[in-house]
Scaffold this motif. Sequence first.
Motif, PDB file in Angstrom:
ATOM      1  N   GLU A 102       0.804  -1.235   0.000  1.00 49.18           N
ATOM      2  CA  GLU A 102       0.000   0.000   0.000  1.00 49.18           C
ATOM      3  C   GLU A 102       0.829   1.272   0.000  1.00 49.18           C
ATOM      4  O   GLU A 102       0.424   2.279  -0.590  1.00 49.18           O
ATOM      5  N   LEU A 103       1.989   1.266   0.684  1.00 52.24           N
ATOM      6  CA  LEU A 103       2.736   2.527   0.770  1.00 52.24           C
ATOM      7  C   LEU A 103       3.182   3.023  -0.595  1.00 52.24           C
ATOM      8  O   LEU A 103       3.409   4.214  -0.801  1.00 52.24           O
ATOM      9  N   LEU A 111      -1.871   3.436   3.465  1.00 55.35           N
ATOM     10  CA  LEU A 111      -1.309   2.424   4.366  1.00 55.35           C
ATOM     11  C   LEU A 111      -2.213   1.204   4.316  1.00 55.35           C
ATOM     12  O   LEU A 111      -3.348   1.306   3.830  1.00 55.35           O
ATOM     13  N   THR A 116      -1.609  -3.376   9.262  1.00 59.72           N
ATOM     14  CA  THR A 116      -0.636  -2.712  10.146  1.00 59.72           C
ATOM     15  C   THR A 116      -0.578  -3.411  11.500  1.00 59.72           C
ATOM     16  O   THR A 116       0.416  -3.309  12.216  1.00 59.72           O
ATOM     17  N   ILE A 154       6.449  -3.549   5.050  1.00 54.59           N
ATOM     18  CA  ILE A 154       5.415  -2.534   4.784  1.00 54.59           C
ATOM     19  C   ILE A 154       6.038  -1.249   4.234  1.00 54.59           C
ATOM     20  O   ILE A 154       5.593  -0.709   3.230  1.00 54.59           O
ATOM     21  N   HIS A 163       2.862   9.647   4.582  1.00 57.54           N
ATOM     22  CA  HIS A 163       2.203   8.354   4.811  1.00 57.54           C
ATOM     23  C   HIS A 163       3.073   7.304   5.514  1.00 57.54           C
ATOM     24  O   HIS A 163       2.553   6.555   6.335  1.00 57.54           O
ATOM     25  N   CYS A 175       1.867   5.595   8.987  1.00 47.32           N
ATOM     26  CA  CYS A 175       1.798   4.131   9.086  1.00 47.32           C
ATOM     27  C   CYS A 175       2.563   3.630  10.326  1.00 47.32           C
ATOM     28  O   CYS A 175       2.064   2.793  11.081  1.00 47.32           O
ATOM     29  N   GLU A 188      -6.163   3.111  11.999  1.00 43.24           N
ATOM     30  CA  GLU A 188      -5.770   2.709  10.642  1.00 43.24           C
ATOM     31  C   GLU A 188      -6.851   3.119   9.636  1.00 43.24           C
ATOM     32  O   GLU A 188      -6.561   3.670   8.567  1.00 43.24           O
TER      33      GLU A 188
END
Length: 721
Positions: free
Chosen positions: A134-135, A140, A146, A162, A242, A246, A265
């Motif tokens: 996602e990053l 995130l 997460t 991540i 971001h 995160c 989140e």
Amino acid sequence: MLGRTTVEVRADGVAVVTINNPPLNLLSVDVILSLKESIEGALIRDDVKAIVVTGSRGKFSAGFDVTAFGGSQGKKTKMELGFMSIQIVTDTLEAARKPFVAAIEGPAFGGGLEIALACHARISTSSAQLGLTELQYGILPGLGGTQRLPRLVGLSKALEMILMSKRVEGKEARTLSLVDAIAPADKLLELACQWALDIVECRRPWMISLYRTDKLETLAEARAILNSARLEVQRQNPNVVHPLVCIDVIGQGIVSGPRKALWKEAEALQELRQSSTCRSLVHVFFAQRQIIKIPVISKMNLLPRKIVKVAVVGGGLMSSEIATMLILSNYQVILKETNKKHLIDAISRVKENLQNRVKNGRATQEGLEKSLSLLEGVLDYDKFKDVDLVIEAESESLSLKQEIFSNLEKCCPLHCIFTSNISTFSVKLVGERTKSQHRIAGIHFFCLSPVMPLMEIVHTECTSPQVIVDLIDFGRKMRKTPIMVSDRKGYTVNSMLLTYLHVAILLAERGVDVYRIDQVLKSFGMQVGPFRMLDVVGLQVFVVISKKFVESLPDRSYKSQLIPSLQQDNRKGERSGKGFYNYDNCGKASPDPKLSRYMKTARDASNVTFIDSELTKLSDSEIVEMILFPALNEACRMISDGVVIRSSDLDVASVLGMGFPAYRGGIIYWSDSFGSTYICSRLEKWSKEYGVFFRPCDYIMERSAKSISLTSETRQAKSQL
Ligand SMILES: C[C@H](O)CC(=O)SCCNC(=O)CCNC(=O)[C@H](O)C(C)(C)COP(=O)(O)OP(=O)(O)OC[C@H]1O[C@@H](n2cnc3c(N)ncnc32)[C@H](O)[C@@H]1OP(=O)(O)O
């Protein structure tokens, strides 16, 4: 449209819920709602003991459809906060009173993997691809990733995966305990069903990822890890928020418990998905996928031919790098030189490249030997009778290149493709003396090619569609992003890059501090500043490429004695330990106070008699504009000349070939934040003050006159493809 999952209840009491949204089983609100419906249906059936979640046609799920993210489009799918992550994934799936097992084959990315993480066990094939990516889109993980990933693989590993959007294969996922077992594709479903029944029978543990703590570090260790991660992302990417958001969400889960953090989140996802960073990164993602699509050729449904053996002609630095890349991609390689000593040197360089990989842990000694066994050095064309592709990478001499191409025509099979790793001549001219124009193209690997992910494929009006399809496939197998460009004396992406470097030199020569320029451009987000880039590329390489550029396009380049004066003093760039910077034994760069001496020599040679006080007073943003607008000007020329198929190709080229920050969307996309009128007026102003070098091209002037943005496609590109 609902109904993107199917349910089949087997005789053994396992319900198989299949995500069915081909080709990649992407998720959307509809798919998730359908998943909820399928899960709830299975949970209330008495004949269902356990549930296996999988994806259709060998693909678990490539995650959310990212067109739902980024600005206004994102708002369309706005729904109750936490609905998908908390109500469905956590409270319906993970908290179910029947066990869930994920059977993973193919991609399990983003939300796809997050669904699997909420299952009570995961079985995958060894080649499945797993990752929370996602990053890479400025958001995130939003379905609990997460919280669950750190609890499954430990905080350090989870942060690495991540923050770097890292993808791992099934077998690595097994060693990380991200999956519980590996199965061959044809046994995957069977094993997953058995595993689920084993959980029912208490023969295997019923694990709830969200509340596991066995893999988590102690609180003190976790805090230290999170802090160092924060520092690292701030150092690497100070302009985006971001990654920090995160890390905070992950940290909150560890400190205050995962349930609370799931809400945080969800809130963060809601916010980030509407950010300009998200919009830009999604643009780059699709632009990168578009780049290999050639409208005319796509319709022909041509399949790429297999390339097994590749010959590299020329034993210089570039040839050794190309040969290294080829053997690392498992091609059989013939490296041809005319002179025995040069051949030995070239092969030694390949060995050195491979040994460096072993030293820094990217390869094993066994792998090195396997790669080397694919390489053969030759001094003539005898072994060219079965090569599929030739890459000529000789020095920049037209007659030499033409002679090589004539020889190739005599010695290679009829299907063989002839390419030149060209940078300064027209490909057509290089192949002029042959009758093989249909199988001639240019391949341009960039300086420092093993790390540069971009590869230009230069086509002439005669290059056959089949050859283009073959070369695109070849590029992708080399893990490069191929960009199609038409034959234009080699100055395509390089013309943007050279203009960028030339204007930096112009500013430095007129008094702007070299290290300030680098620092400003780095702060803007460029991978490295222009002078550091020159050192990395090597001043000699720059001089060779730049010389032809200056000769052919004197109005669009800047002649300076700055680099020759550095070279005279044996300052050749990073490899020589000195260039614009001084380098220590570990390659760490530090500014050199003696640089002003070379500046003075350059100024004297260029008759720049004074330091321009206006330029020394430039603000950071003015420096950025003054250095990047001329490169943008060059990019616009390429669009209007039809050198590229679409303007977004140049966004990708700027990101992958120049180090332009992806989170700004690429150089053309970025221009929208100013508008054509502003850009044109700045270029016109500088053009009056500092020469025609800055003169805006017709494309910019026309668009400025009509107040049209540089990105809008109002005119059909003139690309030959
Ligand atoms: C809330 C959640 O936490 C948020 C998320 O889930 S974010 C999404 C995470 N997912 C990803 O990062 C996966 C991105 N996709 C990929 O890496 C690659 O597509 C892949 C490795 C899965 C497959 O690669 P490959 O087989 O070469 O196919 P590729 O050409 O890339 O994709 C096929 C088509 O699907 C599209 N596509 C792929 N992933 C997509 C996505 N996540 N969203 C929208 N479209 C996507 C491509 O644009 C392409 O469309 P086109 O045919 O119209 O050009």
